[in-house]
Motif scaffolding. Structure first.
Motif, PDB file in Angstrom:
ATOM      1  N   PHE A  74      49.862  -1.382  22.272  1.00  0.00           N
ATOM      2  CA  PHE A  74      49.415  -2.773  22.228  1.00  0.00           C
ATOM      3  C   PHE A  74      49.511  -3.328  20.812  1.00  0.00           C
ATOM      4  CE2 PHE A  74      46.087  -6.060  22.114  1.00  0.00           C
ATOM      5  CZ  PHE A  74      46.383  -6.792  23.250  1.00  0.00           C
ATOM      6  N   LEU A  75      49.075  -2.533  19.831  1.00  0.00           N
ATOM      7  CA  LEU A  75      49.105  -2.990  18.438  1.00  0.00           C
ATOM      8  C   LEU A  75      50.528  -3.155  17.934  1.00  0.00           C
ATOM      9  CD1 LEU A  75      46.184  -0.872  16.963  1.00  0.00           C
ATOM     10  CD2 LEU A  75      46.318  -3.374  16.998  1.00  0.00           C
ATOM     11  N   ARG A  76      51.421  -2.278  18.356  1.00  0.00           N
ATOM     12  CA  ARG A  76      52.806  -2.375  17.899  1.00  0.00           C
ATOM     13  C   ARG A  76      53.486  -3.645  18.410  1.00  0.00           C
ATOM     14  NH1 ARG A  76      54.326   4.008  18.972  1.00  0.00           N
ATOM     15  NH2 ARG A  76      53.694   4.803  16.917  1.00  0.00           N
ATOM     16  N   PHE A  78      51.642  -6.425  19.099  1.00  0.00           N
ATOM     17  CA  PHE A  78      50.571  -7.417  19.006  1.00  0.00           C
ATOM     18  C   PHE A  78      51.081  -8.780  18.542  1.00  0.00           C
ATOM     19  CE2 PHE A  78      46.847  -9.497  17.202  1.00  0.00           C
ATOM     20  CZ  PHE A  78      45.860  -9.212  18.136  1.00  0.00           C
ATOM     21  N   SER A  79      51.806  -8.813  17.426  1.00  0.00           N
ATOM     22  CA  SER A  79      52.231 -10.091  16.855  1.00  0.00           C
ATOM     23  C   SER A  79      53.044 -10.898  17.847  1.00  0.00           C
ATOM     24  CB  SER A  79      53.041  -9.846  15.579  1.00  0.00           C
ATOM     25  OG  SER A  79      52.220  -9.305  14.563  1.00  0.00           O
ATOM     26  N   GLN A  80      53.931 -10.225  18.575  1.00  0.00           N
ATOM     27  CA  GLN A  80      54.769 -10.929  19.552  1.00  0.00           C
ATOM     28  C   GLN A  80      53.964 -11.391  20.753  1.00  0.00           C
ATOM     29  OE1 GLN A  80      58.021  -8.553  20.978  1.00  0.00           O
ATOM     30  NE2 GLN A  80      58.533  -9.964  22.636  1.00  0.00           N
ATOM     31  N   ASN A  81      53.135 -10.504  21.302  1.00  0.00           N
ATOM     32  CA  ASN A  81      52.415 -10.824  22.538  1.00  0.00           C
ATOM     33  C   ASN A  81      51.258 -11.789  22.326  1.00  0.00           C
ATOM     34  OD1 ASN A  81      54.157  -9.178  23.929  1.00  0.00           O
ATOM     35  ND2 ASN A  81      52.750  -7.447  24.057  1.00  0.00           N
ATOM     36  N   MET A  82      50.678 -11.817  21.138  1.00  0.00           N
ATOM     37  CA  MET A  82      49.539 -12.702  20.871  1.00  0.00           C
ATOM     38  C   MET A  82      49.956 -14.012  20.211  1.00  0.00           C
ATOM     39  SD  MET A  82      46.997 -11.083  22.148  1.00  0.00           S
ATOM     40  CE  MET A  82      48.006 -10.097  23.255  1.00  0.00           C
ATOM     41  N   ALA A  83      51.246 -14.260  20.103  1.00  0.00           N
ATOM     42  CA  ALA A  83      51.712 -15.487  19.460  1.00  0.00           C
ATOM     43  C   ALA A  83      51.237 -16.720  20.223  1.00  0.00           C
ATOM     44  CB  ALA A  83      53.233 -15.485  19.361  1.00  0.00           C
ATOM     45  N   VAL A  84      50.807 -17.712  19.476  1.00  0.00           N
ATOM     46  CA  VAL A  84      50.396 -19.000  20.041  1.00  0.00           C
ATOM     47  C   VAL A  84      51.077 -20.098  19.237  1.00  0.00           C
ATOM     48  CG1 VAL A  84      48.477 -20.579  20.492  1.00  0.00           C
ATOM     49  CG2 VAL A  84      48.163 -18.107  20.818  1.00  0.00           C
ATOM     50  N   ASP A  85      51.885 -20.916  19.899  1.00  0.00           N
ATOM     51  CA  ASP A  85      52.600 -22.015  19.241  1.00  0.00           C
ATOM     52  C   ASP A  85      53.394 -21.541  18.032  1.00  0.00           C
ATOM     53  OD1 ASP A  85      51.532 -23.834  21.092  1.00  0.00           O
ATOM     54  OD2 ASP A  85      49.746 -24.170  19.863  1.00  0.00           O
ATOM     55  N   GLY A  86      54.019 -20.383  18.166  1.00  0.00           N
ATOM     56  CA  GLY A  86      54.859 -19.863  17.087  1.00  0.00           C
ATOM     57  C   GLY A  86      54.109 -19.131  16.000  1.00  0.00           C
ATOM     58  N   ASP A  87      52.788 -19.124  16.057  1.00  0.00           N
ATOM     59  CA  ASP A  87      51.982 -18.409  15.067  1.00  0.00           C
ATOM     60  C   ASP A  87      51.752 -16.988  15.568  1.00  0.00           C
ATOM     61  OD1 ASP A  87      50.290 -17.573  13.094  1.00  0.00           O
ATOM     62  OD2 ASP A  87      48.579 -18.781  13.732  1.00  0.00           O
ATOM     63  N   CYS A  88      52.273 -16.009  14.855  1.00  0.00           N
ATOM     64  CA  CYS A  88      52.193 -14.606  15.278  1.00  0.00           C
ATOM     65  C   CYS A  88      51.158 -13.871  14.421  1.00  0.00           C
ATOM     66  CB  CYS A  88      53.556 -13.935  15.140  1.00  0.00           C
ATOM     67  SG  CYS A  88      54.869 -14.711  16.093  1.00  0.00           S
ATOM     68  N   ASP A  90      48.972 -11.023  12.654  1.00  0.00           N
ATOM     69  CA  ASP A  90      49.314  -9.691  12.171  1.00  0.00           C
ATOM     70  C   ASP A  90      48.049  -8.838  12.112  1.00  0.00           C
ATOM     71  OD1 ASP A  90      50.248  -7.412  10.968  1.00  0.00           O
ATOM     72  OD2 ASP A  90      50.743  -8.361   9.053  1.00  0.00           O
ATOM     73  N   PRO A  91      47.944  -7.764  12.928  1.00  0.00           N
ATOM     74  CA  PRO A  91      46.747  -6.930  12.890  1.00  0.00           C
ATOM     75  C   PRO A  91      46.737  -5.945  11.730  1.00  0.00           C
ATOM     76  CG  PRO A  91      48.284  -6.053  14.494  1.00  0.00           C
ATOM     77  CD  PRO A  91      48.908  -7.325  13.955  1.00  0.00           C
ATOM     78  N   ALA A  92      47.770  -5.998  10.876  1.00  0.00           N
ATOM     79  CA  ALA A  92      47.857  -5.132   9.691  1.00  0.00           C
ATOM     80  C   ALA A  92      47.675  -3.658  10.058  1.00  0.00           C
ATOM     81  CB  ALA A  92      46.826  -5.562   8.646  1.00  0.00           C
ATOM     82  N   PHE A  93      48.382  -3.241  11.099  1.00  0.00           N
ATOM     83  CA  PHE A  93      48.263  -1.865  11.584  1.00  0.00           C
ATOM     84  C   PHE A  93      49.045  -0.933  10.662  1.00  0.00           C
ATOM     85  CE2 PHE A  93      49.586   1.209  15.204  1.00  0.00           C
ATOM     86  CZ  PHE A  93      48.555   2.076  14.874  1.00  0.00           C
ATOM     87  N   HIS A  94      48.344   0.003  10.061  1.00  0.00           N
ATOM     88  CA  HIS A  94      48.944   0.996   9.157  1.00  0.00           C
ATOM     89  C   HIS A  94      48.811   2.372   9.787  1.00  0.00           C
ATOM     90  CE1 HIS A  94      50.156   3.003   5.470  1.00  0.00           C
ATOM     91  NE2 HIS A  94      49.088   3.757   5.544  1.00  0.00           N
ATOM     92  N   GLU A  95      49.932   2.962  10.169  1.00  0.00           N
ATOM     93  CA  GLU A  95      49.907   4.257  10.848  1.00  0.00           C
ATOM     94  C   GLU A  95      49.794   5.395   9.825  1.00  0.00           C
ATOM     95  OE1 GLU A  95      52.536   4.812  14.199  1.00  0.00           O
ATOM     96  OE2 GLU A  95      52.825   2.649  14.408  1.00  0.00           O
ATOM     97  N   GLY A  96      48.619   5.464   9.216  1.00  0.00           N
ATOM     98  CA  GLY A  96      48.381   6.467   8.177  1.00  0.00           C
ATOM     99  C   GLY A  96      47.914   7.806   8.701  1.00  0.00           C
ATOM    100  N   LEU A 151      50.784  12.423  13.336  1.00  0.00           N
ATOM    101  CA  LEU A 151      52.012  12.083  12.623  1.00  0.00           C
ATOM    102  C   LEU A 151      52.459  10.647  12.868  1.00  0.00           C
ATOM    103  CD1 LEU A 151      54.026  15.377  13.265  1.00  0.00           C
ATOM    104  CD2 LEU A 151      52.664  14.760  11.253  1.00  0.00           C
ATOM    105  N   SER A 152      52.093  10.084  13.994  1.00  0.00           N
ATOM    106  CA  SER A 152      52.411   8.683  14.289  1.00  0.00           C
ATOM    107  C   SER A 152      51.399   8.158  15.305  1.00  0.00           C
ATOM    108  CB  SER A 152      53.837   8.546  14.851  1.00  0.00           C
ATOM    109  OG  SER A 152      53.939   9.186  16.113  1.00  0.00           O
ATOM    110  N   GLY A 153      51.228   6.832  15.294  1.00  0.00           N
ATOM    111  CA  GLY A 153      50.366   6.194  16.289  1.00  0.00           C
ATOM    112  C   GLY A 153      48.921   6.064  15.906  1.00  0.00           C
TER     113      GLY A 153
END
Length: 393
Positions: A74-76, A78-88, A90-96, A151-153
């Motif tokens: 979902f987070l990966r 997020f920006s595309q699926n939660m876009a509203v009127d072209g505003d995407c 960013d949840p700032a997801f860092h896969e650390g 290692l990821s996610g």
């Protein structure tokens, strides 16, 4: 007094409530109306905003692993699926990554959990002490028997931004957000007919979702349902360290203490002892816990932390399920239209997308569709059959 009706009313508009509103209004099979009622319009006291804002796959129960795996997906997107009127947004997801450390007594549990996690698709590596020391030379490994590294996610994010992104998208899709508090429920013959609000208003509903966080227990009590969820205070401390810790993930010490990078410093915390963990009624930071327990524990694990400086700190509340530390999800047999999503015990934000989707499926189709979360229902509570989650942080 005016009267309104919504097909679905959601009590609580933070991560869980907003996720449910998003998935309901996004589903082509749902054409009903949704109202989300939230008392804290600023969200400054909600668990989401005050959390350590992290996501992990390293749990000990299949349901928690699967829900968090979906959270990462979902987070990966997020920006595309939660876009509203072209505003995407960013949840700032860092896969650390998360690094769970184990002493000799906890090594077998670590291996057992790793086997389950890997079988479900989690990308976790087991490391022995020598590998830990090579990878993290700043880490004291003298008393460790191993570690498990995502290692990821896994990683951390802007939890407040994630919640607001779901909220904004739900509104764009037709959900109504009301600044108020649900104080009681009208019901008859095992059916909730309306919610009563703090300002005296009454809203009729077809279905009600209890996503009220630490207020969920009081709300359930208005229909004589005993929800074993209590507020537990957890303090978070932001510190700065003069020595860098290259490649630092979210580290979970065998003691339960944790730390991870945050900006130019680190955030860290630890749960208080069980006998010093009463129901939370305030947001006062537990400074003594830092001075007497957390700092000495983590300075022993990371010698560089002996010279840390504590800057700001804050406290939030876990909605802790004291029965078995797991989510209580779905209908209660005493009420045919009252859905629960409570007792996340500190991992609500990361599992909110999966829970919101599950609630949407239950309301629209009457059953789980994508993930079978039936074991998280009320049956285990009512039959005194706990499903223990061992990896509570």
């Amino acid at each position: 007094m005016t009267q309104q009706h919504f097909d679905v009313v959601i009590a609580g508009g933070a991560a869980i409530g907003s996720a449910a509103a998003y998935f309901l209004t996004a589903d082509a099979g749902f054409s009903g109306s949704v109202a989300v009622i939230e008392a804290d319009a600023s969200y400054q006291f909600c668990a989401t905003a005050l959390s350590a804002a992290s996501i992990r796959h390293q749990f000990s129960t299949p349901e928690n692993i699967r829900m968090s795996l979906f959270g990462t997906q979902f987070l990966r997107r997020f920006s595309q699926n939660m876009a509203v009127d072209g505003d995407c947004p960013d949840p700032a997801f860092h896969e650390g990554g998360y690094l769970f450390l184990a002493s000799a007594s906890g090594l077998q549990t670590l291996h057992n959990n790793h086997q389950l996690q890997s079988s479900l698709g989690a990308d976790i590596a087991l490391l022995n002490p020598a590998q830990l020391q090579t990878r993290y030379p700043w880490l004291n490994t003298s008393d460790l028997a191993g570690g498990a590294l995502g290692l990821s996610g896994e990683g951390w994010l802007d939890a407040y931004g994630m919640m607001q992104g779901m909220r904004r998208k739900a509104i764009a899709q037709g959900a109504s957000y009301l600044h108020n508090k649900v104080t009681g429920l009208d019901h008859t013959a095992g059916h909730v007919t309306a919610v009563r609000l703090a300002d005296g208003e009454r809203i009729h509903c077809g279905a009600l979702i209890n996503a009220a966080g630490t207020g969920a227990t009081a709300l359930a009590a208005t229909v004589d349902i005993d929800l074993p969820v209590h507020a537990r205070k957890r303090s978070v401390f932001y510190v700065q360290c003069p020595q860098p810790l290259p490649g630092c993930p979210m580290v979970i010490d065998p003691s339960g203490a944790y730390f991870r990078p945050e900006g130019q410093g680190f955030i860290m915390g630890i749960s208080p002892p069980a006998d010093q963990d009463p129901d939370a009624t305030d947001f006062d930071v537990q400074h003594a816990l830092f001075d007497e327990v957390l700092w000495p524990t983590l300075a022993a694990r990371v010698p560089a932390f002996e010279a840390l400086r504590c800057g700001r700190s804050w406290a939030g509340h876990y909605d802790m399920n004291l029965f078995d530390q797991n989510l209580i999800l779905g209908l209660h047999p005493a009420m045919d239209n009252l859905y629960f999503a409570n007792g996340l015990s500190g991992h609500g934000m990361q599992q909110a997308p999966a829970i919101g989707r599950a609630l949407s499926e239950l309301i629209i189709t009457g059953k789980f569709q994508t993930l079978d979360l039936s074991r998280l229902g009320w049956e285990r509570i009512l039959h005194h059959q706990p499903m223990i989650e061992h990896n509570i942080v």
